[in-house]
Motif scaffolding. Structure first.
Motif, PDB file in Angstrom:
ATOM      1  N   TRP A 117      -3.364  15.351  -7.395  1.00  0.00           N
ATOM      2  CA  TRP A 117      -2.483  14.258  -6.970  1.00  0.00           C
ATOM      3  C   TRP A 117      -2.329  14.234  -5.453  1.00  0.00           C
ATOM      4  O   TRP A 117      -2.534  13.206  -4.808  1.00  0.00           O
ATOM      5  N   MET A 118      -1.978  15.370  -4.870  1.00  0.00           N
ATOM      6  CA  MET A 118      -1.734  15.405  -3.429  1.00  0.00           C
ATOM      7  C   MET A 118      -3.009  15.124  -2.636  1.00  0.00           C
ATOM      8  O   MET A 118      -3.017  14.306  -1.707  1.00  0.00           O
ATOM      9  N   ALA A 119      -4.076  15.812  -2.979  1.00  0.00           N
ATOM     10  CA  ALA A 119      -5.305  15.690  -2.187  1.00  0.00           C
ATOM     11  C   ALA A 119      -5.906  14.297  -2.294  1.00  0.00           C
ATOM     12  O   ALA A 119      -6.217  13.655  -1.279  1.00  0.00           O
TER      13      ALA A 119
ATOM     14  N   ALA B  96      -7.229   9.153   0.049  1.00  0.00           N
ATOM     15  CA  ALA B  96      -7.473   7.725  -0.196  1.00  0.00           C
ATOM     16  C   ALA B  96      -6.910   6.853   0.916  1.00  0.00           C
ATOM     17  O   ALA B  96      -7.403   5.734   1.152  1.00  0.00           O
ATOM     18  N   LEU B  97      -5.885   7.338   1.625  1.00  0.00           N
ATOM     19  CA  LEU B  97      -5.277   6.541   2.687  1.00  0.00           C
ATOM     20  C   LEU B  97      -6.178   6.415   3.910  1.00  0.00           C
ATOM     21  O   LEU B  97      -5.851   5.692   4.852  1.00  0.00           O
ATOM     22  N   ARG B  98      -7.317   7.099   3.916  1.00  0.00           N
ATOM     23  CA  ARG B  98      -8.328   6.850   4.952  1.00  0.00           C
ATOM     24  C   ARG B  98      -8.888   5.430   4.823  1.00  0.00           C
ATOM     25  O   ARG B  98      -9.320   4.825   5.805  1.00  0.00           O
ATOM     26  N   TRP B  99      -8.919   4.930   3.599  1.00  0.00           N
ATOM     27  CA  TRP B  99      -9.504   3.613   3.336  1.00  0.00           C
ATOM     28  C   TRP B  99      -8.463   2.561   2.952  1.00  0.00           C
ATOM     29  O   TRP B  99      -8.730   1.368   3.064  1.00  0.00           O
ATOM     30  N   LEU B 100      -7.311   3.006   2.474  1.00  0.00           N
ATOM     31  CA  LEU B 100      -6.321   2.079   1.937  1.00  0.00           C
ATOM     32  C   LEU B 100      -5.054   2.087   2.775  1.00  0.00           C
ATOM     33  O   LEU B 100      -4.714   3.093   3.398  1.00  0.00           O
TER      34      LEU B 100
ATOM     35  N   GLU C 261      -4.863  -5.727  -0.044  1.00  0.00           N
ATOM     36  CA  GLU C 261      -6.110  -6.381  -0.452  1.00  0.00           C
ATOM     37  C   GLU C 261      -7.166  -5.306  -0.651  1.00  0.00           C
ATOM     38  O   GLU C 261      -7.507  -4.559   0.271  1.00  0.00           O
ATOM     39  N   VAL C 262      -7.664  -5.170  -1.872  1.00  0.00           N
ATOM     40  CA  VAL C 262      -8.646  -4.149  -2.179  1.00  0.00           C
ATOM     41  C   VAL C 262     -10.034  -4.777  -2.118  1.00  0.00           C
ATOM     42  O   VAL C 262     -10.505  -5.394  -3.062  1.00  0.00           O
TER      43      VAL C 262
ATOM     44  N   TRP D 233     -13.625   0.878  -1.697  1.00  0.00           N
ATOM     45  CA  TRP D 233     -13.851   1.469  -3.011  1.00  0.00           C
ATOM     46  C   TRP D 233     -13.745   2.991  -3.030  1.00  0.00           C
ATOM     47  O   TRP D 233     -13.296   3.563  -4.030  1.00  0.00           O
ATOM     48  N   PRO D 234     -14.148   3.725  -1.965  1.00  0.00           N
ATOM     49  CA  PRO D 234     -13.925   5.182  -2.008  1.00  0.00           C
ATOM     50  C   PRO D 234     -12.450   5.533  -2.176  1.00  0.00           C
ATOM     51  O   PRO D 234     -12.100   6.436  -2.947  1.00  0.00           O
ATOM     52  N   GLY D 235     -11.596   4.817  -1.473  1.00  0.00           N
ATOM     53  CA  GLY D 235     -10.162   5.055  -1.615  1.00  0.00           C
ATOM     54  C   GLY D 235      -9.658   4.678  -2.993  1.00  0.00           C
ATOM     55  O   GLY D 235      -8.815   5.373  -3.575  1.00  0.00           O
ATOM     56  N   VAL D 236     -10.163   3.554  -3.520  1.00  0.00           N
ATOM     57  CA  VAL D 236      -9.769   3.111  -4.860  1.00  0.00           C
ATOM     58  C   VAL D 236     -10.147   4.176  -5.894  1.00  0.00           C
ATOM     59  O   VAL D 236      -9.345   4.550  -6.758  1.00  0.00           O
ATOM     60  N   ALA D 237     -11.389   4.677  -5.797  1.00  0.00           N
ATOM     61  CA  ALA D 237     -11.851   5.687  -6.753  1.00  0.00           C
ATOM     62  C   ALA D 237     -11.011   6.953  -6.660  1.00  0.00           C
ATOM     63  O   ALA D 237     -10.636   7.544  -7.677  1.00  0.00           O
ATOM     64  N   ALA D 238     -10.684   7.370  -5.435  1.00  0.00           N
ATOM     65  CA  ALA D 238      -9.915   8.608  -5.248  1.00  0.00           C
ATOM     66  C   ALA D 238      -8.517   8.480  -5.836  1.00  0.00           C
ATOM     67  O   ALA D 238      -8.049   9.367  -6.574  1.00  0.00           O
ATOM     68  N   VAL D 239      -7.834   7.384  -5.544  1.00  0.00           N
ATOM     69  CA  VAL D 239      -6.444   7.273  -5.978  1.00  0.00           C
ATOM     70  C   VAL D 239      -6.351   7.011  -7.486  1.00  0.00           C
ATOM     71  O   VAL D 239      -5.427   7.502  -8.149  1.00  0.00           O
TER      72      VAL D 239
END
Length: 297
Positions: free
Chosen positions: A81-83, A88-92, A145-146, A151-157
């Motif tokens: 959860w934390m990691a 994901a906030l690098r992209w989102l 807006e996604v 998508w890397p951030g979307v996949a991670a979160v």
């Protein structure tokens, strides 16, 4: 006070605390890279909890038969959860991350059906739809807006949301018999280890450049977002059905947006009021559904 009432109050405390998480993380990331801040934060929280346990003589021994389960819960509830949500906030944006992370009530409701026997009725499904829809309605007005490059951030979160939901349900199916404080201390300590191992290979923090406000925000995160809120979350989960607790957590991002609006001196408009009302209705529907006894493991 009944266990159910206590659970609801603990859940409210958790959601209020979690509501500040996303903008707080984005601010701390102006000085520390994401995995490093979570690794250091979880480690600092674990050390603080150990110090408190020793000071108040809280037993920290773990029975041999529960050690594997404890490691699994730490990996799902803390490490993943934390990691993943922070990276994901690098992209989102904070709003986008919150929308996707708080899909975990949906996954928890799905997992709770076969694993706990908590079959969701029409009220709970309606609550999920209304609650998540209200949150999306709110964050759509925050510029979320996604797009394809995110998508890397979307996949991670989303991975984090699914794993946290699974950890929530498994901890209800096979609960630890440790004292709650000891359980939290060990999960925080064990959950920090994978992040501490990976962070130096992936990031190079410039500690000298970190400003005092960032360190203050970091300290707040350690004590409240990581320490206190996890304690109240696990305590609430002991007293409430998994699907009710997770659906109630949808209040967190909505309260976060409203709190941010107030702190910035911005008026709360119809969108915020509508979203909060929708999430409150969703929580009422979830709480009002007749609960069935969880299946014995």
């Amino acid at each position: 006070m009944t266990p159910r009432t206590a659970g609801l109050l603990l859940l409210l405390a958790t959601t209020v605390n979690w509501g500040s998480t996303w903008p707080l993380l984005k601010f701390i990331m102006t000085g520390l890279p994401p995995l490093t801040l979570r690794a250091w934060g979880a480690s600092a929280a674990a050390l603080l909890l150990i110090a408190l346990a020793l000071a108040f003589r809280v037993p920290l021994g773990v029975p041999r038969g529960q050690r594997g389960r404890l490691v699994l819960f730490a990996l799902l509830n803390v490490s993943a959860w934390m990691a993943l949500t922070t990276v994901a906030l690098r992209w989102l944006s904070a709003s986008e991350g919150a929308i996707l992370a708080y899909t975990f009530p949906i996954w928890a409701t799905i997992f709770a059906w076969p694993l706990l026997g908590e079959r969701p009725g029409l009220a709970r499904w309606a609550g999920l739809a209304i609650g998540f829809g209200s949150m999306v309605f709110l964050f759509a007005g925050q510029g979320a807006e996604v797009s394809a490059d995110k998508w890397p951030g979307v996949a991670a979160v989303l991975t984090a949301a699914v794993l946290f939901a699974l950890g929530t349900v498994l901890s209800k199916r096979r609960p630890l018999t440790l004292p709650p404080f000891a359980s939290l201390t060990w999960q925080m300590a064990l959950g920090a280890i994978p992040m501490l191992i990976l962070a130096p290979f992936l990031e190079r923090p410039d500690v000298a450049a970190v400003t005092l406000p960032v360190w203050i925000a970091f300290a707040w995160m350690v004590v409240f977002t990581m320490g206190l809120s996890y304690f109240t979350w696990f305590a609430a989960l002991r007293r409430l059905p998994a699907s009710t607790a997770t659906l109630g957590s949808l209040l967190a991002p909505v309260l976060g947006v409203i709190g941010a609006s107030l702190s910035l001196g911005e008026p709360i408009g119809l969108r915020q009021v509508t979203a909060l009302g929708g999430v409150l209705l969703a929580v009422v529907l979830a709480i009002g559904q007749k609960e069935r006894r969880p299946r014995e493991p």
